[in-house]
Design a protein around this motif. Structure first.
Motif, PDB file in Angstrom:
ATOM      1  N   ALA A 292       0.843  -1.197   0.000  1.00 43.00           N
ATOM      2  CA  ALA A 292       0.000   0.000   0.000  1.00 43.00           C
ATOM      3  C   ALA A 292       0.880   1.248   0.000  1.00 43.00           C
ATOM      4  O   ALA A 292       2.010   1.238   0.484  1.00 43.00           O
ATOM      5  CB  ALA A 292      -0.922   0.003   1.214  1.00 43.00           C
ATOM      6  N   THR A 293       0.343   2.336  -0.528  1.00 46.43           N
ATOM      7  CA  THR A 293       1.099   3.582  -0.647  1.00 46.43           C
ATOM      8  C   THR A 293       0.454   4.701   0.170  1.00 46.43           C
ATOM      9  O   THR A 293      -0.714   4.614   0.559  1.00 46.43           O
ATOM     10  CB  THR A 293       1.158   4.034  -2.113  1.00 46.43           C
TER      11      THR A 293
ATOM     12  N   VAL B  76      -2.510   6.282  14.298  1.00 42.21           N
ATOM     13  CA  VAL B  76      -1.181   6.654  13.838  1.00 42.21           C
ATOM     14  C   VAL B  76      -0.934   5.917  12.527  1.00 42.21           C
ATOM     15  O   VAL B  76      -1.216   4.724  12.420  1.00 42.21           O
ATOM     16  CB  VAL B  76      -0.099   6.243  14.867  1.00 42.21           C
ATOM     17  N   ALA B  77      -0.408   6.635  11.526  1.00 44.15           N
ATOM     18  CA  ALA B  77      -0.134   6.013  10.227  1.00 44.15           C
ATOM     19  C   ALA B  77       1.174   6.537   9.674  1.00 44.15           C
ATOM     20  O   ALA B  77       1.542   7.691   9.904  1.00 44.15           O
ATOM     21  CB  ALA B  77      -1.269   6.317   9.253  1.00 44.15           C
TER      22      ALA B  77
ATOM     23  N   TYR C   2      -3.528   5.555   1.001  1.00 42.59           N
ATOM     24  CA  TYR C   2      -3.976   5.902   2.349  1.00 42.59           C
ATOM     25  C   TYR C   2      -4.742   7.226   2.333  1.00 42.59           C
ATOM     26  O   TYR C   2      -5.817   7.350   2.913  1.00 42.59           O
ATOM     27  CB  TYR C   2      -2.781   5.993   3.304  1.00 42.59           C
ATOM     28  N   GLU C   3      -4.189   8.233   1.648  1.00 43.06           N
ATOM     29  CA  GLU C   3      -4.837   9.535   1.581  1.00 43.06           C
ATOM     30  C   GLU C   3      -6.178   9.458   0.864  1.00 43.06           C
ATOM     31  O   GLU C   3      -7.139  10.129   1.263  1.00 43.06           O
ATOM     32  CB  GLU C   3      -3.914  10.551   0.916  1.00 43.06           C
TER      33      GLU C   3
ATOM     34  N   GLY D 274     -10.597  15.296   3.346  1.00 41.81           N
ATOM     35  CA  GLY D 274      -9.156  15.061   3.469  1.00 41.81           C
ATOM     36  C   GLY D 274      -8.805  14.116   4.597  1.00 41.81           C
ATOM     37  O   GLY D 274      -9.602  13.248   4.962  1.00 41.81           O
ATOM     38  N   LEU D 275      -7.620  14.299   5.157  1.00 36.45           N
ATOM     39  CA  LEU D 275      -7.134  13.416   6.213  1.00 36.45           C
ATOM     40  C   LEU D 275      -7.982  13.543   7.481  1.00 36.45           C
ATOM     41  O   LEU D 275      -8.542  14.595   7.757  1.00 36.45           O
ATOM     42  CB  LEU D 275      -5.680  13.732   6.554  1.00 36.45           C
TER      43      LEU D 275
END
Length: 98
Positions: free
Chosen positions: A12-13, A46-47, A17-18, A29-30
């Protein structure tokens, strides 16, 4: 009882994730606060990059709360082409938030 959820998402990138985070927040967004989550129960999130992909550690109030979120998360992850991942769940012994 609080639980720790570990997601070691090999392949995964950050971009994936975003994209998933943007879907989780309904296009905002995040995730920046507990109120951004689509279900109640997250205590901490946490990521970051892992050895072979993307790594996430969450603390949830209960396994039931996590499962409610997982029902939302997994389809979004599949939509953005994230590789399949298997969460590892552990009981939390001590949780400090401040």
């Amino acid at each position: 009882m609080a639980i720790i959820v570990e997601l070691n998402m090999t392949g995964a990138t950050q971009d994936q994730y975003e994209q998933v985070a943007n879907k989780v927040t309904g296009g905002r967004g995040l995730v920046k606060g507990r109120s951004d989550w689509p279900v109640p129960g997250v205590i901490a999130h946490v990521a970051g990059p892992g050895e072979n992909g993307w790594f996430v550690v969450d603390v949830w109030e209960s396994e039931e709360a996590w499962q409610r979120f997982a029902e939302i998360l997994v389809p979004f992850a599949q939509e953005v082409g994230m590789p399949d991942f298997q969460p590892r769940i552990y009981p939390a012994f001590n949780v400090v938030t401040e």
